[in-house]
Scaffold this motif. Sequence first.
Motif, mmCIF file in Angstrom:
data_model
loop_
_atom_site.group_PDB
_atom_site.id
_atom_site.type_symbol
_atom_site.label_atom_id
_atom_site.label_comp_id
_atom_site.label_asym_id
_atom_site.label_seq_id
_atom_site.Cartn_x
_atom_site.Cartn_y
_atom_site.Cartn_z
ATOM 1 N N GLN A 58 0.840 -1.206 0.000
ATOM 2 C CA GLN A 58 0.000 0.000 0.000
ATOM 3 C C GLN A 58 0.872 1.251 0.000
ATOM 4 O O GLN A 58 0.566 2.226 -0.695
ATOM 5 N N ILE A 59 1.911 1.232 0.788
ATOM 6 C CA ILE A 59 2.811 2.384 0.871
ATOM 7 C C ILE A 59 3.502 2.606 -0.463
ATOM 8 O O ILE A 59 3.565 3.737 -0.965
ATOM 9 N N ILE A 60 3.992 1.545 -1.071
ATOM 10 C CA ILE A 60 4.657 1.653 -2.380
ATOM 11 C C ILE A 60 3.694 2.223 -3.415
ATOM 12 O O ILE A 60 4.048 3.137 -4.165
ATOM 13 N N SER A 61 2.477 1.709 -3.455
ATOM 14 C CA SER A 61 1.484 2.198 -4.424
ATOM 15 C C SER A 61 1.194 3.680 -4.227
ATOM 16 O O SER A 61 1.114 4.440 -5.200
ATOM 17 N N ALA A 62 1.047 4.099 -2.988
ATOM 18 C CA ALA A 62 0.756 5.510 -2.703
ATOM 19 C C ALA A 62 1.920 6.403 -3.111
ATOM 20 O O ALA A 62 1.711 7.485 -3.685
ATOM 21 N N LEU A 63 3.136 5.976 -2.821
ATOM 22 C CA LEU A 63 4.310 6.765 -3.194
ATOM 23 C C LEU A 63 4.419 6.894 -4.710
ATOM 24 O O LEU A 63 4.654 7.982 -5.244
ATOM 25 N N LYS A 64 4.230 5.792 -5.404
ATOM 26 C CA LYS A 64 4.312 5.814 -6.867
ATOM 27 C C LYS A 64 3.203 6.663 -7.478
ATOM 28 O O LYS A 64 3.423 7.355 -8.471
ATOM 29 N N TRP B 40 23.823 5.427 10.653
ATOM 30 C CA TRP B 40 23.524 6.170 9.421
ATOM 31 C C TRP B 40 23.760 7.659 9.667
ATOM 32 O O TRP B 40 23.171 8.251 10.574
ATOM 33 N N PRO B 41 24.600 8.325 8.845
ATOM 34 C CA PRO B 41 24.960 9.714 9.117
ATOM 35 C C PRO B 41 23.941 10.752 8.632
ATOM 36 O O PRO B 41 23.979 11.893 9.064
ATOM 37 N N GLY B 42 23.048 10.365 7.758
ATOM 38 C CA GLY B 42 22.138 11.343 7.168
ATOM 39 C C GLY B 42 20.857 11.522 7.959
ATOM 40 O O GLY B 42 20.579 10.810 8.918
ATOM 41 N N ASP B 43 20.060 12.493 7.514
ATOM 42 C CA ASP B 43 18.765 12.745 8.142
ATOM 43 C C ASP B 43 17.624 12.279 7.239
ATOM 44 O O ASP B 43 16.487 12.717 7.378
ATOM 45 N N ASN B 44 17.941 11.389 6.297
ATOM 46 C CA ASN B 44 16.951 10.937 5.323
ATOM 47 C C ASN B 44 16.482 9.506 5.567
ATOM 48 O O ASN B 44 15.866 8.900 4.710
ATOM 49 N N LEU B 45 16.753 8.950 6.739
ATOM 50 C CA LEU B 45 16.312 7.605 7.110
ATOM 51 C C LEU B 45 15.128 7.746 8.053
ATOM 52 O O LEU B 45 15.234 8.385 9.103
ATOM 53 N N HIS B 46 13.993 7.173 7.653
ATOM 54 C CA HIS B 46 12.750 7.362 8.398
ATOM 55 C C HIS B 46 12.032 6.039 8.619
ATOM 56 O O HIS B 46 12.082 5.155 7.767
ATOM 57 N N ILE B 47 11.322 5.954 9.724
ATOM 58 C CA ILE B 47 10.430 4.825 9.986
ATOM 59 C C ILE B 47 9.022 5.292 9.658
ATOM 60 O O ILE B 47 8.577 6.335 10.142
ATOM 61 N N VAL B 48 8.326 4.532 8.817
ATOM 62 C CA VAL B 48 6.946 4.864 8.468
ATOM 63 C C VAL B 48 6.037 3.731 8.929
ATOM 64 O O VAL B 48 6.360 2.560 8.788
ATOM 65 N N LEU B 49 4.895 4.113 9.509
ATOM 66 C CA LEU B 49 3.944 3.139 10.035
ATOM 67 C C LEU B 49 2.756 2.918 9.107
ATOM 68 O O LEU B 49 1.943 2.036 9.359
ATOM 69 N N GLY B 50 2.677 3.720 8.057
ATOM 70 C CA GLY B 50 1.567 3.589 7.131
ATOM 71 C C GLY B 50 1.668 4.603 6.008
ATOM 72 O O GLY B 50 2.631 5.367 5.905
ATOM 73 N N VAL B 51 0.656 4.612 5.167
ATOM 74 C CA VAL B 51 0.613 5.490 3.996
ATOM 75 C C VAL B 51 0.705 6.957 4.410
ATOM 76 O O VAL B 51 1.438 7.735 3.793
ATOM 77 N N ASP B 52 -0.005 7.347 5.450
ATOM 78 C CA ASP B 52 0.000 8.757 5.870
ATOM 79 C C ASP B 52 1.406 9.231 6.227
ATOM 80 O O ASP B 52 1.804 10.341 5.858
ATOM 81 N N ASP B 53 2.160 8.408 6.941
ATOM 82 C CA ASP B 53 3.545 8.773 7.282
ATOM 83 C C ASP B 53 4.391 8.955 6.022
ATOM 84 O O ASP B 53 5.157 9.912 5.907
ATOM 85 N N ALA B 54 4.251 8.031 5.085
ATOM 86 C CA ALA B 54 5.054 8.084 3.862
ATOM 87 C C ALA B 54 4.718 9.317 3.032
ATOM 88 O O ALA B 54 5.612 10.000 2.526
ATOM 89 N N LEU B 55 3.431 9.605 2.914
ATOM 90 C CA LEU B 55 3.020 10.768 2.119
ATOM 91 C C LEU B 55 3.431 12.083 2.789
ATOM 92 O O LEU B 55 3.758 13.057 2.114
#
Length: 94
Positions: A13-19, A72-87
């Motif tokens: 679901q997350i992949i589909s929403a991102l795409k 991980w040195p960057g600030d681009n690593l995130h934990i997402v719990l669902g579509v809303d977080d990813a979007l």
Amino acid sequence: MRMAARRDANEDQIISALKACGAHVETINDAGRFDLLVWYRGHTLLLEVKDGRKPPSARALTPAEQKFHDRWPGDNLHIVLGVDDALALLKACV
């Protein structure tokens, strides 16, 4: 030999929403790293997908994931719990 990463039930679901928003998404099959490599409008995001419907104890990072997150040195690593977080992450890229 590394084991392939187990996939969370909400990952498709997350992949589909991102795409659907125009993001390029690559699935990473390396247990202990992160799940999705996402490119959106010049931004690269590393996403660890956890199923937000599970209790917090069932969605904790594995020891290998935690080790990767800690170093991980960057600030681009995130934990997402669902579509809303990813979007919300994509929206922050605009």
